[in-house]
Design a protein around this motif. Structure first.
Motif, PDB file in Angstrom:
ATOM      1  N   LYS A   1       0.839  -1.205   0.000  1.00 61.95           N
ATOM      2  CA  LYS A   1       0.000   0.000   0.000  1.00 61.95           C
ATOM      3  C   LYS A   1       0.879   1.263   0.000  1.00 61.95           C
ATOM      4  O   LYS A   1       0.603   2.227  -0.715  1.00 61.95           O
ATOM      5  N   THR A   2       1.926   1.235   0.796  1.00 61.78           N
ATOM      6  CA  THR A   2       2.832   2.388   0.837  1.00 61.78           C
ATOM      7  C   THR A   2       3.494   2.609  -0.525  1.00 61.78           C
ATOM      8  O   THR A   2       3.576   3.744  -1.013  1.00 61.78           O
ATOM      9  N   LEU A   3       3.940   1.516  -1.148  1.00 58.81           N
ATOM     10  CA  LEU A   3       4.610   1.649  -2.452  1.00 58.81           C
ATOM     11  C   LEU A   3       3.662   2.223  -3.502  1.00 58.81           C
ATOM     12  O   LEU A   3       4.054   3.046  -4.326  1.00 58.81           O
ATOM     13  N   ARG A   4       2.400   1.780  -3.444  1.00 58.28           N
ATOM     14  CA  ARG A   4       1.441   2.286  -4.433  1.00 58.28           C
ATOM     15  C   ARG A   4       1.291   3.801  -4.291  1.00 58.28           C
ATOM     16  O   ARG A   4       1.199   4.532  -5.281  1.00 58.28           O
ATOM     17  N   GLN A   5       1.269   4.260  -3.038  1.00 60.20           N
ATOM     18  CA  GLN A   5       1.097   5.705  -2.815  1.00 60.20           C
ATOM     19  C   GLN A   5       2.353   6.483  -3.211  1.00 60.20           C
ATOM     20  O   GLN A   5       2.283   7.648  -3.604  1.00 60.20           O
ATOM     21  N   LEU A   6       3.506   5.819  -3.082  1.00 58.48           N
ATOM     22  CA  LEU A   6       4.773   6.495  -3.358  1.00 58.48           C
ATOM     23  C   LEU A   6       5.075   6.579  -4.865  1.00 58.48           C
ATOM     24  O   LEU A   6       5.803   7.465  -5.318  1.00 58.48           O
ATOM     25  N   ALA A   7       4.517   5.657  -5.636  1.00 55.60           N
ATOM     26  CA  ALA A   7       4.870   5.564  -7.060  1.00 55.60           C
ATOM     27  C   ALA A   7       4.326   6.744  -7.852  1.00 55.60           C
ATOM     28  O   ALA A   7       3.221   7.213  -7.617  1.00 55.60           O
ATOM     29  N   GLU A   8       5.133   7.205  -8.807  1.00 53.19           N
ATOM     30  CA  GLU A   8       4.704   8.301  -9.699  1.00 53.19           C
ATOM     31  C   GLU A   8       4.961   7.880 -11.142  1.00 53.19           C
ATOM     32  O   GLU A   8       5.960   7.209 -11.421  1.00 53.19           O
ATOM     33  N   PRO A   9       4.096   8.291 -12.058  1.00 50.47           N
ATOM     34  CA  PRO A   9       4.364   7.981 -13.467  1.00 50.47           C
ATOM     35  C   PRO A   9       5.683   8.628 -13.921  1.00 50.47           C
ATOM     36  O   PRO A   9       5.991   9.748 -13.517  1.00 50.47           O
ATOM     37  N   VAL A  10       6.422   7.882 -14.725  1.00 52.69           N
ATOM     38  CA  VAL A  10       7.639   8.451 -15.317  1.00 52.69           C
ATOM     39  C   VAL A  10       7.206   9.566 -16.282  1.00 52.69           C
ATOM     40  O   VAL A  10       6.276   9.377 -17.063  1.00 52.69           O
ATOM     41  N   ARG A  11       7.874  10.716 -16.215  1.00 53.08           N
ATOM     42  CA  ARG A  11       7.435  11.925 -16.951  1.00 53.08           C
ATOM     43  C   ARG A  11       7.876  11.920 -18.422  1.00 53.08           C
ATOM     44  O   ARG A  11       8.574  11.014 -18.864  1.00 53.08           O
ATOM     45  N   ASN A  12       7.497  13.015 -19.091  1.00 57.74           N
ATOM     46  CA  ASN A  12       7.856  13.238 -20.497  1.00 57.74           C
ATOM     47  C   ASN A  12       7.298  12.189 -21.454  1.00 57.74           C
ATOM     48  O   ASN A  12       7.956  11.777 -22.408  1.00 57.74           O
ATOM     49  N   LYS A  13       6.101  11.721 -21.163  1.00 61.21           N
ATOM     50  CA  LYS A  13       5.402  10.789 -22.049  1.00 61.21           C
ATOM     51  C   LYS A  13       3.998  11.358 -22.258  1.00 61.21           C
ATOM     52  O   LYS A  13       3.460  12.016 -21.361  1.00 61.21           O
ATOM     53  N   ALA A  14       3.410  11.063 -23.398  1.00 59.73           N
ATOM     54  CA  ALA A  14       2.036  11.510 -23.632  1.00 59.73           C
ATOM     55  C   ALA A  14       1.061  10.715 -22.773  1.00 59.73           C
ATOM     56  O   ALA A  14       0.010  11.205 -22.374  1.00 59.73           O
ATOM     57  N   ARG A  15       1.408   9.464 -22.513  1.00 60.89           N
ATOM     58  CA  ARG A  15       0.559   8.580 -21.726  1.00 60.89           C
ATOM     59  C   ARG A  15       1.416   7.893 -20.674  1.00 60.89           C
ATOM     60  O   ARG A  15       2.608   7.674 -20.887  1.00 60.89           O
ATOM     61  N   THR A  16       0.765   7.520 -19.569  1.00 64.56           N
ATOM     62  CA  THR A  16       1.487   6.822 -18.503  1.00 64.56           C
ATOM     63  C   THR A  16       1.935   5.445 -18.999  1.00 64.56           C
ATOM     64  O   THR A  16       1.116   4.690 -19.533  1.00 64.56           O
ATOM     65  N   GLU A  17       3.223   5.171 -18.811  1.00 66.68           N
ATOM     66  CA  GLU A  17       3.731   3.829 -19.143  1.00 66.68           C
ATOM     67  C   GLU A  17       4.338   3.206 -17.898  1.00 66.68           C
ATOM     68  O   GLU A  17       3.681   2.457 -17.200  1.00 66.68           O
ATOM     69  N   ASP A  18       5.557   3.634 -17.551  1.00 64.29           N
ATOM     70  CA  ASP A  18       6.201   3.089 -16.357  1.00 64.29           C
ATOM     71  C   ASP A  18       5.964   4.001 -15.162  1.00 64.29           C
ATOM     72  O   ASP A  18       5.688   5.192 -15.304  1.00 64.29           O
ATOM     73  N   PHE A  19       6.122   3.407 -13.997  1.00 65.91           N
ATOM     74  CA  PHE A  19       6.086   4.178 -12.748  1.00 65.91           C
ATOM     75  C   PHE A  19       7.462   4.113 -12.096  1.00 65.91           C
ATOM     76  O   PHE A  19       8.231   3.169 -12.328  1.00 65.91           O
TER      77      PHE A  19
END
Ligand SMILES: [Zn+2]
Length: 502
Positions: free
Chosen positions: A107-125
Motif C-alpha cells: 500500500k505504501t509503495l502504491r502511494q509512493l509511485a509516480e508515473p515516469v514523466r515526459n510521455k504523452a501517456r502513462t507507461e512506467d512508474f
C-alpha cells in the motif's frame, strides 16, 4: 533533498510512515521484470501466498511483473503488521514477517509511485530512493460506518476500500433498520432492505484488503434505528405490536421483558453468522436516555438490570470467540461540577450506572466517544478523563473521535500513553464533505497508525482537505471499475441538484 520536495513526498502518503528518509539518488523504475528482493522473517508456509500477493499487486497497480528473489532472515525483520522498504536504483527490497506486513508495504509503495514523466501517456512508474521502517501504534485501528436507508452500498464499498488503503484494519458496520433479518423480518424497514449479497461481497473485499468488517447492533439506546431528531422508528412505525419490546418512548429496549433478550440474541447471532464470526461485535448502548421508563423497568434496580443485560450479551458474543465493544457514555456520570464536566458523560446519579465500571465483564471493550476539544480555562490540552476511569478499572479502551482534528490527534496521543487497545474513528451521517473526509480518512488514519499527528502539514494546496486522499479515492474507484459519474469522488454530485437551493 530539499525540504519542499520532502514535504511533497511525505504528504502523498497516508498514513505517513513512522520512519522514512529520502535520498538524492536515482529512482527505481517499475519496469517489466524489475528486480524485487523479499526479505522474509516469518513462517515458510506463508511464502507462496506472499509471492502471489506481490505479483497480483504489481500487476493491478502498475501492470508489471517483477522478478522476485527471496531471502529468509532470522533477525532484524519487522514483525506483525510492520514492514521496511529500501528503494535503490537497481533494487527494491521489502522486509516483512506476515502477509499483513507485506500488504502494508505494498500500500505504501502504491502511494509512493509516480508515473515516469515526459510521455504523452502513462507507461512506467518510478519510486523515489528512500528507506522506510514502519509499524502501527495500535493493534486496533477502526472506523465506524453507518448503513442508513439512504446509504448506497457502492459508497460503503468505496469507504471500506479507502479505509483499508489508509491502513485501518477494522470497520464497524452499523445497520440502521435496513438489514432483513431471517430470524426477525419485522426488524427492518420493509421498503428499505439492503442487498445482502452486495454487503456480503463487501465483507469479502474488506478481508482481501486487510480490513475486517464487524457488525454493530444497538442493544440499549438508539433502539429506533433511526436518527433521533427525525422521529422515525425502523421497527415501530410499521409494527406497533412490537411496543412491548421497547420503553414507552421507543428509544431504548425494555430490558425486563424476556422477549426483548430473546429477540436481540437472535439478531446478534444472525449478524455474527453473516459477518462470518468477526472478532468484535459492537453493542452500542449510548444515549439511552429513556432507559428503564416502562411500568416494570422503572420500579426495578437499574444498576442490576443493565449489568445483567450487558453480562448476558458479553457472554453470548464471547461464546462465538469474539469480544463486545460498548459506548461508554451511560457508565460515567457527568454534568456541571463533576470530574467529567465538558466531556461526553450521560450517566445519571439517580440510576447508579456510574458504579458499574468496576463490575463490568473484564473482556468488554469501552469505546470512549469524545467529539470536542474541551480545553480547560487555562487553555491546556484536554485530559480526556472518561477513558482513564475505564482503563484504571482494567478494561480495554478505544479512543473514538469524530471531526475535531485537534481532538483526533490529542486522543490518539493519550491512547498511546494509557495503552489503549486503539482508536475507532466515527463518521455517522457526515462523511462526504471535504472537512469530514479530511478528518476521517487523513487525520484519523494517521492518528490510528502513528498514535498521534505528523510533522508535516497534511493539507494542501488548500486547507481543509488532502489532495493525496483524493488521489487515493480515484485509485479506489479504478479498482472498483466505477464508470458512472455519481459513483466517483466523495460526493455523488458537485452541485446540489435542487433548482430552488438558496
Ligand atoms: Zn421496560
Amino acid at each position: 533533498m530539499e525540504e519542499r520536495e520532502k514535504r511533497i513526498l511525505l504528504k502523498s502518503l497516508v498514513p505517513v510512515p513512522r520512519e522514512i528518509s529520502f535520498e538524492d539518488a536515482p529512482d527505481f523504475v517499475i519496469r517489466e521484470k524489475a528486480p524485487l528482493l523479499l526479505r522474509f522473517g516469518g513462517k515458510k508456509e506463508l511464502l507462496p501466498a506472499a509471492e502471489k500477493m506481490v505479483l497480483d499487486s504489481f500487476k493491478a497497480f502498475w501492470n508489471r511483473t517483477v522478478k522476485i528473489k527471496i531471502e529468509t532472515a532470522k533477525k532484524g525483520i519487522p514483525v506483525k503488521e510492520g514492514y521496511s522498504i529500501t528503494v535503490e536504483k537497481s533494487l527494491l527490497t521489502i522486509s516483512f514477517s506476515t502477509l499483513e506486513g507485506l500488504r502494508n508495504a505494498l500500500k505504501t509503495l502504491r502511494q509512493l509511485a509516480e508515473p515516469v514523466r515526459n510521455k504523452a501517456r502513462t507507461e512506467d512508474f518510478a519510486l523515489v530512493a528512500c528507506t522506510i521502517k514502519d509499524s502501527p501504534a495500535f493493534d486496533f485501528r477502526g472506523i465506524h460506518f453507518c448503513v442508513f436507508p439512504e446509504t448506497k452500498l457502492f459508497d460503503l464499498e468505496k469507504k471500506v476500500r479507502l479505509a483499508a488503503y489508509h491502513k485501518y484494519n477494522y470497520a464497524v458496520i452499523e445497520v440502521w433498520g435496513v438489514f432483513p433479518f431471517a430470524s426477525h423480518p419485522e426488524m427492518c424497514w420493509k421498503d428499505r432492505k439492503i442487498d445482502l449479497t452486495e454487503l456480503k461481497r463487501i465483507i469479502h473485499v474488506g478481508k482481501e484488503l486487510g480490513i475486517t468488517l464487524c457488525p454493530q447492533f444497538n442493544l440499549l439506546g438508539h433502539a429506533a434505528a433511526a436518527r433521533g431528531s427525525t422521529g422515525k422508528h425502523a421497527f415501530l412505525d410499521f409494527a406497533p405490536e412490537l411496543q412491548t419490546l421497547f420503553e414507552p418512548g421507543g428509544w431504548t429496549w425494555c430490558l425486563t421483558n424476556p422477549y426483548t433478550r430473546q429477540t436481540l440474541a437472535d439478531i446478534v447471532l444472525e449478524l455474527m453468522d453473516f459477518f462470518e464470526n468477526p472478532p468484535y461485535f459492537h453493542i452500542g448502548c449510548d444515549e439511552s436516555l429513556d432507559f428503564a421508563s416502562c411500568r416494570t423497568c422503572r420500579k426495578s434496580n437499574r444498576e442490576k438490570l443493565l449489568l445483567d443485560h450487558i453480562t448476558f450479551f458479553d457472554e453470548l458474543i464471547r461464546s462465538r470467540g469474539a469480544r463486545a465493544i460498548m459506548w461508554h457514555d451511560m457508565l460515567v456520570e457527568g454534568g456541571q461540577g463533576t470530574p467529567f464536566e465538558g466531556y461526553i458523560a450521560f450517566g445519571r446519579e439517580e440510576d447508579g450506572l456510574g458504579k458499574l465500571v468496576k463490575r463490568l465483564p473484564k473482556d468488554i471493550i469501552i469505546a470512549d466517544w469524545q467529539y470536542g476539544y474541551p480545553q480547560g480555562a487555562d487553555g491546556k490540552e484536554p485530559h480526556w478523563p472518561t477513558g482513564k476511569v475505564f482503563r484504571d478499572a482494567g478494561l480495554d479502551v478505544l479512543a473514538c473521535p469524530w471531526l475535531e482534528t485537534r481532538g483526533i490527534v490529542s486522543q490518539a496521543e493519550t491512547a498511546v500513553k494509557r495503552k489503549y487497545l486503539g482508536l475507532l474513528e466515527t463518521t455517522w451521517h457526515q462523511t462526504h464533505n471535504y472537512p469530514q473526509v479530511y478528518a476521517q480518512f487523513t487525520v484519523a488514519a494517521n492518528a490510528a497508525w502513528r498514535g498521534g499527528g505528523t510533522n508535516v502539514a497534511l493539507t494542501g494546496p488548500w486547507s481543509g482537505y488532502s489532495i493525496a486522499t483524493h488521489r487515493h479515492m480515484r485509485e479506489v474507484c479504478q479498482d472498483m471499475g466505477v464508470t458512472r459519474y455519481e459513483e466517483t469522488g466523495f460526493t455523488e454530485y458537485q452541485v446540489f441538484p435542487d433548482p430552488f437551493e438558496s
